[in-house]
Structures are given as structure tokens and as C-alpha cells.
Design a protein around this motif. Structure first.
Motif, PDB file in Angstrom:
ATOM      1  N   ALA A  60      53.630  76.718 -15.423  1.00 59.69           N
ATOM      2  CA  ALA A  60      53.436  76.404 -16.728  1.00 59.69           C
ATOM      3  C   ALA A  60      53.693  74.961 -17.662  1.00 59.69           C
ATOM      4  O   ALA A  60      53.151  74.634 -18.787  1.00 59.69           O
ATOM      5  CB  ALA A  60      54.521  77.547 -17.195  1.00 59.69           C
ATOM      6  N   ASP A  61      54.287  74.263 -16.578  1.00 58.79           N
ATOM      7  CA  ASP A  61      54.907  72.828 -17.878  1.00 58.79           C
ATOM      8  C   ASP A  61      54.002  72.517 -17.521  1.00 58.79           C
ATOM      9  O   ASP A  61      52.686  71.386 -18.539  1.00 58.79           O
ATOM     10  CB  ASP A  61      56.223  72.036 -17.261  1.00 58.79           C
ATOM     11  N   ALA A  62      52.508  71.643 -16.597  1.00 56.97           N
ATOM     12  CA  ALA A  62      51.793  71.091 -16.572  1.00 56.97           C
ATOM     13  C   ALA A  62      50.118  71.765 -17.362  1.00 56.97           C
ATOM     14  O   ALA A  62      49.727  70.805 -18.191  1.00 56.97           O
ATOM     15  CB  ALA A  62      51.267  71.032 -15.404  1.00 56.97           C
ATOM     16  N   ALA A  63      50.100  72.678 -17.455  1.00 58.84           N
ATOM     17  CA  ALA A  63      49.334  73.799 -18.362  1.00 58.84           C
ATOM     18  C   ALA A  63      49.799  73.453 -19.986  1.00 58.84           C
ATOM     19  O   ALA A  63      48.612  73.133 -20.934  1.00 58.84           O
ATOM     20  CB  ALA A  63      49.243  75.393 -17.608  1.00 58.84           C
ATOM     21  N   LEU A  64      50.876  73.408 -20.049  1.00 57.93           N
ATOM     22  CA  LEU A  64      51.039  73.182 -21.245  1.00 57.93           C
ATOM     23  C   LEU A  64      51.125  71.488 -22.053  1.00 57.93           C
ATOM     24  O   LEU A  64      50.313  71.095 -22.417  1.00 57.93           O
ATOM     25  CB  LEU A  64      52.302  73.179 -22.059  1.00 57.93           C
ATOM     26  N   SER A  65      51.132  70.665 -20.781  1.00 60.07           N
ATOM     27  CA  SER A  65      50.635  69.128 -20.780  1.00 60.07           C
ATOM     28  C   SER A  65      49.155  69.067 -21.249  1.00 60.07           C
ATOM     29  O   SER A  65      49.198  67.893 -21.810  1.00 60.07           O
ATOM     30  CB  SER A  65      51.840  68.449 -19.825  1.00 60.07           C
ATOM     31  N   ARG A  66      48.595  69.788 -19.994  1.00 58.61           N
ATOM     32  CA  ARG A  66      46.839  69.568 -21.003  1.00 58.61           C
ATOM     33  C   ARG A  66      47.005  70.027 -21.316  1.00 58.61           C
ATOM     34  O   ARG A  66      46.135  69.188 -22.028  1.00 58.61           O
ATOM     35  CB  ARG A  66      46.584  70.551 -19.624  1.00 58.61           C
ATOM     36  N   ALA A  67      47.324  71.539 -21.962  1.00 57.75           N
ATOM     37  CA  ALA A  67      46.574  71.941 -23.643  1.00 57.75           C
ATOM     38  C   ALA A  67      46.969  71.032 -24.832  1.00 57.75           C
ATOM     39  O   ALA A  67      45.923  71.060 -24.989  1.00 57.75           O
ATOM     40  CB  ALA A  67      47.452  73.067 -23.155  1.00 57.75           C
TER      41      ALA A  67
ATOM     42  N   VAL B 222      39.275  73.553 -28.645  1.00 60.05           N
ATOM     43  CA  VAL B 222      40.188  73.607 -26.690  1.00 60.05           C
ATOM     44  C   VAL B 222      39.964  75.450 -26.581  1.00 60.05           C
ATOM     45  O   VAL B 222      39.936  76.145 -26.941  1.00 60.05           O
ATOM     46  CB  VAL B 222      41.375  73.646 -27.309  1.00 60.05           C
ATOM     47  N   SER B 223      39.674  75.776 -25.263  1.00 61.83           N
ATOM     48  CA  SER B 223      39.701  77.084 -24.742  1.00 61.83           C
ATOM     49  C   SER B 223      40.659  77.730 -24.872  1.00 61.83           C
ATOM     50  O   SER B 223      41.865  78.051 -25.662  1.00 61.83           O
ATOM     51  CB  SER B 223      40.237  76.921 -23.226  1.00 61.83           C
ATOM     52  N   GLU B 224      40.756  78.987 -24.785  1.00 58.33           N
ATOM     53  CA  GLU B 224      40.943  80.837 -25.311  1.00 58.33           C
ATOM     54  C   GLU B 224      42.310  80.551 -25.018  1.00 58.33           C
ATOM     55  O   GLU B 224      43.652  80.313 -24.801  1.00 58.33           O
ATOM     56  CB  GLU B 224      41.060  81.991 -24.849  1.00 58.33           C
ATOM     57  N   ARG B 225      42.578  80.649 -23.533  1.00 55.99           N
ATOM     58  CA  ARG B 225      44.178  79.590 -22.170  1.00 55.99           C
ATOM     59  C   ARG B 225      44.902  78.478 -23.138  1.00 55.99           C
ATOM     60  O   ARG B 225      46.153  78.576 -22.876  1.00 55.99           O
ATOM     61  CB  ARG B 225      43.837  79.468 -21.216  1.00 55.99           C
ATOM     62  N   ASP B 226      44.376  77.116 -23.603  1.00 54.16           N
ATOM     63  CA  ASP B 226      45.132  76.452 -24.117  1.00 54.16           C
ATOM     64  C   ASP B 226      45.735  76.811 -25.528  1.00 54.16           C
ATOM     65  O   ASP B 226      46.604  76.160 -25.766  1.00 54.16           O
ATOM     66  CB  ASP B 226      44.259  75.304 -23.875  1.00 54.16           C
ATOM     67  N   ARG B 227      44.666  77.571 -26.019  1.00 53.11           N
ATOM     68  CA  ARG B 227      44.995  78.093 -27.785  1.00 53.11           C
ATOM     69  C   ARG B 227      46.190  78.951 -27.351  1.00 53.11           C
ATOM     70  O   ARG B 227      47.324  78.807 -28.088  1.00 53.11           O
ATOM     71  CB  ARG B 227      44.110  78.600 -28.290  1.00 53.11           C
ATOM     72  N   GLN B 228      46.118  79.823 -26.759  1.00 56.77           N
ATOM     73  CA  GLN B 228      47.629  80.664 -26.249  1.00 56.77           C
ATOM     74  C   GLN B 228      48.676  80.262 -26.189  1.00 56.77           C
ATOM     75  O   GLN B 228      50.243  80.268 -25.896  1.00 56.77           O
ATOM     76  CB  GLN B 228      46.790  81.722 -25.442  1.00 56.77           C
ATOM     77  N   ILE B 229      49.088  78.937 -25.208  1.00 55.73           N
ATOM     78  CA  ILE B 229      49.980  78.304 -24.670  1.00 55.73           C
ATOM     79  C   ILE B 229      50.752  78.050 -25.748  1.00 55.73           C
ATOM     80  O   ILE B 229      51.519  77.330 -25.945  1.00 55.73           O
ATOM     81  CB  ILE B 229      49.324  77.835 -23.158  1.00 55.73           C
ATOM     82  N   LEU B 230      49.501  76.583 -26.485  1.00 48.82           N
ATOM     83  CA  LEU B 230      50.065  75.877 -27.745  1.00 48.82           C
ATOM     84  C   LEU B 230      50.590  76.458 -28.405  1.00 48.82           C
ATOM     85  O   LEU B 230      51.595  76.726 -29.017  1.00 48.82           O
ATOM     86  CB  LEU B 230      48.902  74.922 -27.513  1.00 48.82           C
ATOM     87  N   LEU B 231      49.711  77.632 -29.274  1.00 48.48           N
ATOM     88  CA  LEU B 231      50.561  78.550 -29.834  1.00 48.48           C
ATOM     89  C   LEU B 231      51.504  79.264 -29.242  1.00 48.48           C
ATOM     90  O   LEU B 231      52.973  79.884 -30.624  1.00 48.48           O
ATOM     91  CB  LEU B 231      49.269  79.669 -31.067  1.00 48.48           C
ATOM     92  N   LEU B 232      51.852  79.697 -27.960  1.00 50.32           N
ATOM     93  CA  LEU B 232      52.919  80.627 -27.414  1.00 50.32           C
ATOM     94  C   LEU B 232      54.295  79.558 -27.998  1.00 50.32           C
ATOM     95  O   LEU B 232      55.582  79.098 -27.811  1.00 50.32           O
ATOM     96  CB  LEU B 232      52.940  81.107 -26.317  1.00 50.32           C
TER      97      LEU B 232
END
Length: 190
Positions: free
Chosen positions: A169-176, A137-147
Motif C-alpha cells: 500500500a505504501d508503494a502503491a501510494l508512492s507510485r500514484a 492517472v489510472s482509476e486505481r491510482d485515483r482511488q488511492i490518492l483520494l482515499l
């Protein structure tokens, strides 16, 4: 990390250099705030860095984040200190990685829960599949998921870290999560 005394204008031996022009009352208030921030959040930041790079660098990188926090103390939102520190930690880590050619990623830490039964081979396969899916997954998705997963940040805190709205942020987490699920499904071989 130790904080400079207010009596010495530039006492480097204590760790942080105080400017000569600082007002004593403001410095005392700032030092108290900064001491509380370091005590409350240093362990979280060391863990953040230890999960993302060589463990021997975690304390040094944490100290860098606190130096930045001290220098930019007027910019740190008092109601969202930890998200601000995580955001700064992300930039600090990126800068550190650019300095090194090869920065290995450590294994995903055990959570203490039973892992895929008692079969060590199956557990190793599971971990490898998970790391592979996470790396796809993208770096941003990985950051969101790990945080979210490792640091326990919720939507409001993720919004602070990424400088976006709570709903964003909620939408980004859901997409990730959806992208990780898709990557996981494509990779599962057992």
C-alpha cells in the motif's frame, strides 16, 4: 438508518430484516455493534460518496453499504471497520455507476485554505488543471490518492481497503503520487 428491534423477527419498518433463526443474544450483540458502526462511520461514508458522484445519491449509497455490512457482519474485521466499509463503498459506487450512463463528477471541494491567491480566474485554472491531472492517472491510482487525501487513510488502512500488504500500500501510494506529479507537470500551463 434505523436498526430492527430484536423482538420482531422480520420487522421491515425498522429498516433491517432480522432472520427468524437468529439467536437473541447474538442479535443483541450484533445490533449493538452495528449501531456503533453506523453512528461512527456514516458521516465519513456520506462524504465519500458525495465527493465521487451526485450528492443526492450519497445517503442512499451509504445505506446500501450498511445493508451489506449487516448481512456480512461476520466478515467485517473488527479492527479495521472503516477500511472495510470504504472497500465496500468502492464496489457499491462502481455498481451504481454501471447502472447510470452519465454520472457527473462534482467539483473538488474547497479545503478552506487560501487558493492561488485571491484571483478567482487563477483559482479556476488551478482547479481545472488539477482535475485534468487527476483524471489522467489510472482509476486505481485515483482511488488511492483520494482515499489518502480526502478520507485520511494511512498505509495500513489503504492496505485493508485494497487487500494488499502495508508495504504494498505504501508503494502503491508512492507510485500514484509520482504519476500524479508527472501528469500535473505535463498539464501545468501557468
Amino acid at each position: 438508518m434505523r436498526i430492527a428491534s430484536t423482538t420482531a423477527a422480520a420487522d421491515v419498518s425498522e429498516g433491517v430484516v432480522m432472520p427468524d433463526s437468529a439467536e437473541p443474544h447474538m442479535v443483541n450483540t450484533d445490533v449493538g455493534w452495528f449501531t456503533a458502526v453506523v453512528r461512527e462511520h456514516s458521516t465519513a461514508l456520506v462524504r465519500y460518496f458525495a465527493r465521487r458522484g451526485p450528492r443526492q445519491d450519497a445517503e442512499d449509497l451509504t445505506a446500501e453499504v450498511f445493508v451489506i455490512a449487516w448481512r456480512r457482519r461476520d466478515d467485517v474485521p473488527r479492527e479495521a471497520v472503516l477500511p472495510w466499509l470504504y472497500r465496500t463503498a468502492g464496489f457499491t459506487l462502481a455498481n451504481s455507476r454501471r447502472k447510470h450512463l452519465d454520472l457527473p463528477v462534482d467539483d473538488v471541494p474547497e479545503s478552506g485554505a487560501i487558493r492561488i491567491g485571491a484571483d478567482p480566474e487563477l483559482s479556476a485554472l488551478f482547479d481545472a488543471e488539477l482535475r485534468g491531472a487527476l483524471s489522467s492517472v489510472s482509476e486505481r491510482d485515483r482511488q488511492i490518492l483520494l482515499l489518502h487525501a480526502w478520507e485520511g487513510l494511512d498505509g495500513a488502512e489503504l492496505a485493508e481497503v485494497f487487500g494488499i500488504s502495508r508495504s504494498g500500500a505504501d508503494a502503491a501510494l508512492s507510485r500514484a503520487r509520482a504519476r500524479l506529479r508527472k501528469a500535473w507537470g505535463e498539464r501545468m500551463t501557468f
